[in-house]
Design a protein around this motif. Structure first.
Motif, PDB file in Angstrom:
ATOM      1  N   ILE A 155     -22.766  36.641  25.258  1.00  0.00           N
ATOM      2  CA  ILE A 155     -21.434  37.191  25.033  1.00  0.00           C
ATOM      3  C   ILE A 155     -21.452  37.885  23.682  1.00  0.00           C
ATOM      4  CG2 ILE A 155     -18.981  36.616  24.781  1.00  0.00           C
ATOM      5  CD1 ILE A 155     -20.240  36.096  27.605  1.00  0.00           C
ATOM      6  N   ARG A 156     -20.970  39.102  23.642  1.00  0.00           N
ATOM      7  CA  ARG A 156     -21.015  39.891  22.411  1.00  0.00           C
ATOM      8  C   ARG A 156     -20.193  39.278  21.288  1.00  0.00           C
ATOM      9  NH1 ARG A 156     -18.169  43.671  19.791  1.00  0.00           N
ATOM     10  NH2 ARG A 156     -19.311  45.270  18.670  1.00  0.00           N
ATOM     11  N   ASN A 157     -18.991  38.828  21.605  1.00  0.00           N
ATOM     12  CA  ASN A 157     -18.111  38.271  20.576  1.00  0.00           C
ATOM     13  C   ASN A 157     -18.582  36.879  20.178  1.00  0.00           C
ATOM     14  OD1 ASN A 157     -16.683  40.567  20.980  1.00  0.00           O
ATOM     15  ND2 ASN A 157     -14.907  39.587  21.902  1.00  0.00           N
ATOM     16  N   THR A 158     -18.623  36.641  18.868  1.00  0.00           N
ATOM     17  CA  THR A 158     -18.979  35.318  18.378  1.00  0.00           C
ATOM     18  C   THR A 158     -17.798  34.734  17.614  1.00  0.00           C
ATOM     19  OG1 THR A 158     -19.863  36.171  16.305  1.00  0.00           O
ATOM     20  CG2 THR A 158     -21.422  35.934  18.120  1.00  0.00           C
ATOM     21  N   VAL A 159     -17.843  33.438  17.454  1.00  0.00           N
ATOM     22  CA  VAL A 159     -16.901  32.745  16.583  1.00  0.00           C
ATOM     23  C   VAL A 159     -17.743  32.246  15.429  1.00  0.00           C
ATOM     24  CG1 VAL A 159     -15.337  30.781  16.352  1.00  0.00           C
ATOM     25  CG2 VAL A 159     -15.405  32.089  18.490  1.00  0.00           C
ATOM     26  N   SER A 160     -17.324  32.564  14.212  1.00  0.00           N
ATOM     27  CA  SER A 160     -18.126  32.157  13.058  1.00  0.00           C
ATOM     28  C   SER A 160     -17.246  31.534  11.989  1.00  0.00           C
ATOM     29  CB  SER A 160     -18.884  33.352  12.490  1.00  0.00           C
ATOM     30  OG  SER A 160     -17.986  34.348  12.054  1.00  0.00           O
ATOM     31  N   PHE A 161     -17.845  30.600  11.293  1.00  0.00           N
ATOM     32  CA  PHE A 161     -17.156  29.906  10.212  1.00  0.00           C
ATOM     33  C   PHE A 161     -17.911  30.175   8.915  1.00  0.00           C
ATOM     34  CE2 PHE A 161     -15.972  27.644  14.051  1.00  0.00           C
ATOM     35  CZ  PHE A 161     -14.603  27.587  13.904  1.00  0.00           C
ATOM     36  N   HIS A 162     -17.281  30.954   8.056  1.00  0.00           N
ATOM     37  CA  HIS A 162     -17.859  31.323   6.770  1.00  0.00           C
ATOM     38  C   HIS A 162     -17.514  30.245   5.738  1.00  0.00           C
ATOM     39  CE1 HIS A 162     -18.673  35.461   8.240  1.00  0.00           C
ATOM     40  NE2 HIS A 162     -17.723  35.095   9.087  1.00  0.00           N
ATOM     41  N   ASP A 191      -9.891  20.791   7.731  1.00  0.00           N
ATOM     42  CA  ASP A 191      -9.218  19.730   6.984  1.00  0.00           C
ATOM     43  C   ASP A 191      -9.930  18.396   7.246  1.00  0.00           C
ATOM     44  OD1 ASP A 191      -8.304  18.653   9.440  1.00  0.00           O
ATOM     45  OD2 ASP A 191      -6.301  19.511   9.227  1.00  0.00           O
ATOM     46  N   ASP A 192      -9.400  17.329   6.716  1.00  0.00           N
ATOM     47  CA  ASP A 192     -10.031  16.010   6.843  1.00  0.00           C
ATOM     48  C   ASP A 192     -10.068  15.503   8.281  1.00  0.00           C
ATOM     49  OD1 ASP A 192     -10.496  15.960   4.132  1.00  0.00           O
ATOM     50  OD2 ASP A 192      -8.669  14.816   3.674  1.00  0.00           O
ATOM     51  N   ASN A 193      -9.245  16.069   9.151  1.00  0.00           N
ATOM     52  CA  ASN A 193      -9.222  15.671  10.561  1.00  0.00           C
ATOM     53  C   ASN A 193     -10.058  16.604  11.439  1.00  0.00           C
ATOM     54  OD1 ASN A 193      -7.448  13.446  10.205  1.00  0.00           O
ATOM     55  ND2 ASN A 193      -5.773  14.906   9.959  1.00  0.00           N
ATOM     56  N   GLY A 194     -10.757  17.547  10.817  1.00  0.00           N
ATOM     57  CA  GLY A 194     -11.607  18.457  11.574  1.00  0.00           C
ATOM     58  C   GLY A 194     -10.882  19.653  12.154  1.00  0.00           C
ATOM     59  N   ARG A 195      -9.642  19.876  11.762  1.00  0.00           N
ATOM     60  CA  ARG A 195      -8.878  21.032  12.251  1.00  0.00           C
ATOM     61  C   ARG A 195      -9.122  22.220  11.328  1.00  0.00           C
ATOM     62  NH1 ARG A 195      -4.858  17.090  12.151  1.00  0.00           N
ATOM     63  NH2 ARG A 195      -4.713  16.013  14.131  1.00  0.00           N
ATOM     64  N   PRO A 196      -9.295  23.390  11.911  1.00  0.00           N
ATOM     65  CA  PRO A 196      -9.551  24.566  11.064  1.00  0.00           C
ATOM     66  C   PRO A 196      -8.299  24.975  10.288  1.00  0.00           C
ATOM     67  CG  PRO A 196      -9.397  25.207  13.374  1.00  0.00           C
ATOM     68  CD  PRO A 196      -9.340  23.710  13.336  1.00  0.00           C
ATOM     69  N   PHE A 197      -8.513  25.388   9.042  1.00  0.00           N
ATOM     70  CA  PHE A 197      -7.408  25.904   8.238  1.00  0.00           C
ATOM     71  C   PHE A 197      -6.931  27.246   8.769  1.00  0.00           C
ATOM     72  CE2 PHE A 197      -9.463  23.284   4.809  1.00  0.00           C
ATOM     73  CZ  PHE A 197      -8.438  22.362   4.704  1.00  0.00           C
ATOM     74  N   THR A 226      -6.085  29.484  11.637  1.00  0.00           N
ATOM     75  CA  THR A 226      -5.782  29.381  13.066  1.00  0.00           C
ATOM     76  C   THR A 226      -6.212  30.623  13.848  1.00  0.00           C
ATOM     77  OG1 THR A 226      -3.526  30.152  12.653  1.00  0.00           O
ATOM     78  CG2 THR A 226      -3.894  27.754  12.715  1.00  0.00           C
ATOM     79  N   ALA A 227      -6.625  31.681  13.167  1.00  0.00           N
ATOM     80  CA  ALA A 227      -7.114  32.870  13.867  1.00  0.00           C
ATOM     81  C   ALA A 227      -8.376  32.558  14.655  1.00  0.00           C
ATOM     82  CB  ALA A 227      -7.367  34.001  12.880  1.00  0.00           C
ATOM     83  N   CYS A 228      -9.112  31.537  14.240  1.00  0.00           N
ATOM     84  CA  CYS A 228     -10.328  31.190  14.972  1.00  0.00           C
ATOM     85  C   CYS A 228      -9.995  30.710  16.382  1.00  0.00           C
ATOM     86  CB  CYS A 228     -11.156  30.164  14.218  1.00  0.00           C
ATOM     87  SG  CYS A 228     -10.415  28.530  14.132  1.00  0.00           S
ATOM     88  N   GLU A 229      -8.810  30.169  16.582  1.00  0.00           N
ATOM     89  CA  GLU A 229      -8.414  29.733  17.917  1.00  0.00           C
ATOM     90  C   GLU A 229      -8.301  30.924  18.865  1.00  0.00           C
ATOM     91  OE1 GLU A 229      -4.935  27.239  17.704  1.00  0.00           O
ATOM     92  OE2 GLU A 229      -5.840  26.035  16.102  1.00  0.00           O
ATOM     93  N   ALA A 230      -7.734  32.019  18.396  1.00  0.00           N
ATOM     94  CA  ALA A 230      -7.631  33.228  19.229  1.00  0.00           C
ATOM     95  C   ALA A 230      -9.016  33.796  19.505  1.00  0.00           C
ATOM     96  CB  ALA A 230      -6.750  34.267  18.542  1.00  0.00           C
TER      97      ALA A 230
END
Length: 151
Positions: free
Chosen positions: A98-105, A112-118, A120-124
């Motif tokens: 799949i061409r589109n990737t999800v990346s975390f810089h 956060d401490d519960n593992g939720r991303p700060f 929220t654009a990564c969800e889209a």
């Protein structure tokens, strides 16, 4: 959906392909049963980790004509070079990436401490990627069923 965590999967680092290894056989069956993959990888020396490369190389035929999506993480680059390299590796095995990737810089600052991303654009981004993956999984599964893939 099934999770395969290479940290807890017992795979040999070196293998004699003339002697069947039950660990490789079991791993091959798991990959063969899947219709699609989401590969989560960090970046090491501008590529994927050795354990991931080894796992892919142990069962090359199991990846054929199946889609794979990359989720990468790392420092400032977010693991994008690893995702690109993964695409090249899987492409050689006749997988569709799949061409589109999800990346975390800067991964240590992303959750956060519960593992939720700060961010929220990564969800889209993840939803778009997974929607594409699901489309390709269905299309390629149907194609493999009606016309087995030959490589």
């Amino acid at each position: 959906m099934r999770l395969i965590d290479l940290a807890t999967t017992d795979l040999p680092a070196v293998i004699d392909f003339t002697v069947p290894d039950p660990r490789v056989t079991a791993f091959d069956e798991r990959i063969e049963q899947a219709d699609a993959f989401v590969v989560v990888t960090g970046e090491y020396n501008r590529s994927i980790p050795a354990a991931l490369k080894n796992a892919i190389d142990l069962v090359p035929a199991a990846w054929r004509a199946k889609p794979a999506a990359a989720v990468s993480y790392g420092g400032i680059s977010g693991g994008l070079r690893a995702a690109e390299h993964l695409s090249l590796i899987l492409g050689e095995l006749h997988a569709h990436t799949i061409r589109n990737t999800v990346s975390f810089h800067n991964i240590r600052e992303c959750f956060d401490d519960n593992g939720r991303p700060f961010d929220t654009a990564c969800e889209a981004a993840a939803k778009g990627q997974l929607d594409q993956l699901a489309w390709w999984a269905t299309a390629l599964r149907d194609a493999r069923t009606t016309n087995p893939y030959q490589s």
